[in-house]
Write an enzyme that holds these catalytic residues in place. Structure first.
Site, PDB file in Angstrom:
ATOM      1  CE1 TYR A  97      -4.151  -1.891   0.619  1.00 31.39           C
ATOM      2  CE2 TYR A  97      -2.625  -3.351   1.755  1.00 31.39           C
ATOM      3  CZ  TYR A  97      -3.855  -3.123   1.171  1.00 31.39           C
ATOM      4  OH  TYR A  97      -4.799  -4.131   1.152  1.00 31.39           O
ATOM      5  CG  ASN A 120     -11.313  -2.468  -7.556  1.00 37.10           C
ATOM      6  OD1 ASN A 120     -12.045  -2.235  -8.507  1.00 37.10           O
ATOM      7  ND2 ASN A 120     -10.280  -3.291  -7.638  1.00 37.10           N
ATOM      8  CB  CYS A 128      -7.615  -4.222  -5.163  1.00 37.58           C
ATOM      9  SG  CYS A 128      -9.117  -5.176  -5.130  1.00 37.58           S
ATOM     10  CG  HIS A 129      -5.753 -10.057  -6.521  1.00 40.63           C
ATOM     11  ND1 HIS A 129      -6.475  -9.518  -7.577  1.00 40.63           N
ATOM     12  CD2 HIS A 129      -4.775 -10.810  -7.093  1.00 40.63           C
ATOM     13  CE1 HIS A 129      -5.960  -9.947  -8.724  1.00 40.63           C
ATOM     14  NE2 HIS A 129      -4.921 -10.734  -8.447  1.00 40.63           N
ATOM     15  CD  GLU A 155      -2.440 -12.437 -10.327  1.00 40.29           C
ATOM     16  OE1 GLU A 155      -1.477 -11.714 -10.001  1.00 40.29           O
ATOM     17  OE2 GLU A 155      -3.567 -11.974 -10.572  1.00 40.29           O
TER      18      GLU A 155
END
Length: 161
Positions: A97, A120, A128-129, A155
């Site tokens: 962040y 979001n 945003c993850h 991912e």
């Protein structure tokens, strides 16, 4: 007028919402019941929802890294700025962040970045993850921390619990 459809996936049932301009919402499985008051359509009857569903399923299966959909998102100027920056975090990468806040004016904005990320409307599509806490800790996520970890695992990202 907004139209929604449900999409069963390996991660649960998501709800996709579109308006005349583009995709405007993606609700996580636990939020599914909260959006059922919207006008539901069969996914195959709405070209944009159908394509969004196809891309989301391809992402979850690991065969899609970048979404290519028209978006229709509303937010404050700051939220829009944060969401645009979120889209620059590459697949399989994470950012804190504070690092994202630094990009838009200073680390002192880290909490505000967290608030914008929480607001979001298109999580996963606007990733945003991929935001993590200082020191690599897994922190808040609208879909819940297990969902965030599942997306990061998908991912190939790593975080510290």
């Amino acid at each position: 007028m907004q139209l929604s459809t449900t999409l069963p996936t390996a991660l649960g049932v998501f709800t996709l919402t579109a308006d005349e301009a583009g995709l405007c919402g993606l609700s996580f499985p636990e939020e599914h019941q909260l959006v059922l008051h919207k006008s539901l359509v069969a996914i195959a009857t709405h070209p944009l929802l159908h394509e969004a569903g196809r891309q989301l399923l391809a992402y979850i299966s690991g065969s899609l890294r970048d979404f290519d959909l028209p978006l229709s998102i509303q937010g404050t100027a700051f939220q829009l700025q944060v969401w645009e920056q979120l889209r620059t975090i590459a697949y399989g990468q994470t950012m804190t962040y504070g690092e994202l806040a630094e990009r838009i004016g200073g680390r002192h904005k880290a909490r505000a970045v967290g608030g914008a990320a929480h607001a979001n409307p298109l999580a996963i599509i606007i990733p945003c993850h991929r935001l993590i806490g200082a020191g690599g800790k897994l922190t808040g996520f609208g879909g819940g921390l297990p969902m965030k970890q599942a997306l990061l695992n998908l991912e190939g990202s790593s975080c510290k619990d």
